[in-house]
Design a protein around this motif. Structure first.
Motif, PDB file in Angstrom:
ATOM      1  N   TYR A   4       0.861  -1.192   0.000  1.00 27.27           N
ATOM      2  CA  TYR A   4       0.000   0.000   0.000  1.00 27.27           C
ATOM      3  C   TYR A   4       0.888   1.229   0.000  1.00 27.27           C
ATOM      4  O   TYR A   4       1.805   1.345   0.824  1.00 27.27           O
ATOM      5  N   ILE A   5       0.609   2.152  -0.923  1.00 28.57           N
ATOM      6  CA  ILE A   5       1.382   3.386  -1.016  1.00 28.57           C
ATOM      7  C   ILE A   5       0.457   4.549  -0.680  1.00 28.57           C
ATOM      8  O   ILE A   5      -0.561   4.756  -1.361  1.00 28.57           O
ATOM      9  N   PHE A   6       0.797   5.320   0.352  1.00 30.38           N
ATOM     10  CA  PHE A   6      -0.033   6.417   0.831  1.00 30.38           C
ATOM     11  C   PHE A   6       0.597   7.752   0.469  1.00 30.38           C
ATOM     12  O   PHE A   6       1.808   7.951   0.659  1.00 30.38           O
ATOM     13  N   SER A  11       4.636  19.087   3.252  1.00 29.05           N
ATOM     14  CA  SER A  11       4.675  19.835   4.513  1.00 29.05           C
ATOM     15  C   SER A  11       4.387  18.965   5.731  1.00 29.05           C
ATOM     16  O   SER A  11       4.706  19.346   6.857  1.00 29.05           O
ATOM     17  N   LEU A  12       3.791  17.790   5.502  1.00 26.20           N
ATOM     18  CA  LEU A  12       3.417  16.907   6.617  1.00 26.20           C
ATOM     19  C   LEU A  12       4.367  15.725   6.787  1.00 26.20           C
ATOM     20  O   LEU A  12       4.206  14.932   7.725  1.00 26.20           O
ATOM     21  N   LEU A  13       5.343  15.596   5.898  1.00 27.04           N
ATOM     22  CA  LEU A  13       6.166  14.388   5.895  1.00 27.04           C
ATOM     23  C   LEU A  13       6.940  14.211   7.207  1.00 27.04           C
ATOM     24  O   LEU A  13       7.006  13.106   7.755  1.00 27.04           O
ATOM     25  N   SER A  14       7.529  15.287   7.737  1.00 26.72           N
ATOM     26  CA  SER A  14       8.287  15.153   8.984  1.00 26.72           C
ATOM     27  C   SER A  14       7.378  14.789  10.147  1.00 26.72           C
ATOM     28  O   SER A  14       7.760  13.998  11.024  1.00 26.72           O
ATOM     29  N   THR A  15       6.160  15.327  10.161  1.00 28.90           N
ATOM     30  CA  THR A  15       5.194  14.989  11.212  1.00 28.90           C
ATOM     31  C   THR A  15       4.790  13.527  11.120  1.00 28.90           C
ATOM     32  O   THR A  15       4.697  12.830  12.137  1.00 28.90           O
ATOM     33  N   GLU A  19       5.429  10.999  14.196  1.00 32.34           N
ATOM     34  CA  GLU A  19       4.237  10.500  14.889  1.00 32.34           C
ATOM     35  C   GLU A  19       3.800   9.139  14.363  1.00 32.34           C
ATOM     36  O   GLU A  19       3.800   8.153  15.098  1.00 32.34           O
ATOM     37  N   ASN A  20       3.457   9.054  13.092  1.00 32.22           N
ATOM     38  CA  ASN A  20       2.837   7.836  12.560  1.00 32.22           C
ATOM     39  C   ASN A  20       3.826   6.704  12.319  1.00 32.22           C
ATOM     40  O   ASN A  20       3.568   5.561  12.706  1.00 32.22           O
ATOM     41  N   VAL A  69       3.937  -1.377   3.568  1.00 34.97           N
ATOM     42  CA  VAL A  69       3.444   0.003   3.629  1.00 34.97           C
ATOM     43  C   VAL A  69       4.542   0.944   3.139  1.00 34.97           C
ATOM     44  O   VAL A  69       5.715   0.797   3.514  1.00 34.97           O
ATOM     45  N   TYR A  70       4.145   1.920   2.309  1.00 31.73           N
ATOM     46  CA  TYR A  70       5.053   2.941   1.803  1.00 31.73           C
ATOM     47  C   TYR A  70       4.346   4.296   1.864  1.00 31.73           C
ATOM     48  O   TYR A  70       3.118   4.362   1.929  1.00 31.73           O
ATOM     49  N   PHE A  71       5.138   5.362   1.809  1.00 32.85           N
ATOM     50  CA  PHE A  71       4.575   6.707   1.734  1.00 32.85           C
ATOM     51  C   PHE A  71       5.188   7.443   0.550  1.00 32.85           C
ATOM     52  O   PHE A  71       6.401   7.360   0.316  1.00 32.85           O
ATOM     53  N   LEU A  72       4.342   8.140  -0.186  1.00 31.80           N
ATOM     54  CA  LEU A  72       4.756   8.928  -1.345  1.00 31.80           C
ATOM     55  C   LEU A  72       4.621  10.404  -1.004  1.00 31.80           C
ATOM     56  O   LEU A  72       3.554  10.852  -0.561  1.00 31.80           O
TER      57      LEU A  72
END
Length: 393
Positions: A4-6, A11-15, A19-20, A69-72
């Motif tokens: 899953y890529i989210f 601006s929110l990447l460091s948060t 946190e997450n 899990v991945y983040f884009l």
């Protein structure tokens, strides 16, 4: 495993990292049904929002422990995390009865598991790799690595997240490891996973938070805004996840809205309602061997000639793109609330394929593995095979 890529704003990447990712959970925001959308003249917009909510539920309900899990963010993909059960599952309603898809403004006294916002309806839990954010990889570089493996990533537009299959996930994971190899090998820049949230939630009774799309049917006023083809699609995916011994059988991978046409402007791309596959039980090596594919075409109303023809287009697509020309590896289903009277004649005319199974000497076979299924909505959504024309009444 699937992936899953989210999508996350730059601006929110460091948060998100602090946190997450460190705490191993994520709750993508979903559209709101506000008091304004509750007005009679806004009913069309309200129904449209509920289709998006049902589609998000459908994406979540197929999550399984072990998936990645991945983040884009800003063209770069970061990973890798692994979905992990907290209690009995890796995904839950983030607050009680989130699966009812009630308007956000009607939610009172919410008991949240994580993010305290009614837009965060669902949450999943994962364990981040020690080098989750060491280096992101540019999308262009990823797509160049193994071009034939990437299908969904090429069409990641206008969505908060996408699901990728085993082959695409493996290629993405491989490239991330190649780029981060030096950091991984020397043990530098490690991320410390804080499992406090996971531990605390495991001490709670989470059964009331289990995702269940059938909860929608408990509220008569809201139900009329939620029942749609996408809702039935979500209910079908939940049914396939829970009822292993069903008319559809058991499948190792399931997804929905999978691209089923050559790349072209996204508004014109065809998508299969439900697609999946089953691994061979006897193949001894890794990666696992896909032995069967499933395709489900869903109609809110009657199954007719157009529905059968559309399904066969997808059968041909799967045969060409995935099954190496072997129709015997495909099971196809068309789901509706009924069918036209001459549906059996239409099946015989349009839903068969002759194909070559051996070449020296040439041997042929015929495929006619398409079945009709009726959905029933009462206190829950159920499915049964249509054995005859009387079953569709």
């Amino acid at each position: 495993m699937a992936g899953y890529i989210f999508s996350v704003a730059k601006s929110l990447l460091s948060t998100v990292k602090e946190e997450n990712i460190k705490k191993g959970y994520f709750t993508p925001f979903t559209p709101e049904v506000t008091e304004e959308e509750m007005l009679p003249e806004k009913s069309r917009k309200r129904k449209s929002i509920n289709k998006v909510l049902a589609a998000t539920f459908a994406d979540f309900i197929t999550m399984k422990t072990g998936d990645n899990v991945y983040f884009l963010s800003d063209r770069k993909i970061y990973g890798v995390g692994t979905l992990k059960n907290v209690g009995d599952d890796c995904k839950y309603d983030n607050y009680l009865d989130a699966s009812k898809l009630l308007p956000n403004c009607n939610q009172k006294g919410i008991a949240y598991l994580t993010t305290k916002d009614s837009r965060a309806r669902w949450v999943f839990f994962f364990e981040p790799g020690k080098h989750f954010m060491s280096k992101g990889v540019d999308m262009d570089d990823v797509l160049r690595y193994k071009p034939s493996a990437f299908k969904m990533l090429r069409a990641f537009e206008g969505l908060s997240f996408i699901k990728i299959d085993d082959e695409e996930n493996r290629a993405l994971k491989e490239y991330l490891y190649i780029v981060n190899e030096s950091e991984i090998c020397d043990g530098s820049d490690c991320l410390e996973f804080d499992n406090t949230l996971h531990f605390n939630l495991e001490q709670r009774q989470l059964s009331e938070y289990k995702m269940n799309i059938n909860k929608v049917l408990e509220n008569e006023e809201n139900k009329k805004y939620v029942i749609s083809e996408m809702f039935i699609e979500a209910a079908l995916l939940q049914y396939l996840q829970v009822k292993k011994q069903s008319v559809f059988g058991e499948w190792d991978y399931l997804t929905h809205q999978l691209i089923a046409s050559p790349l072209k402007p996204l508004q014109f791309i065809d998508k299969m309602d439900v697609y999946g596959y089953r691994f061979s039980e006897c193949y001894p090596d890794k990666p696992q061997l896909v032995s069967k594919y499933i395709l489900v075409e869903l109609k809110k109303g009657k199954i007719n000639k157009a529905a059968l023809e559309q399904t066969m287009q997808y059968v041909d697509w799967i045969c060409k793109e995935y099954a190496a020309g072997d129709y015997s590896r495909i099971e196809a289903y068309v789901v509706g609330d009924s069918s036209v009277r001459n549906v059996e004649d239409l099946k015989e005319k349009y839903c068969q394929r002759d194909y070559i199974i051996e070449t020296h000497p040439v041997k042929t076979n015929s495929w006619n593995n398409l079945r009709l299924v009726k959905y029933l909505i009462n206190t829950q959504v159920d499915f049964k095979e249509m054995k005859s024309s009387n079953d569709s009444m």
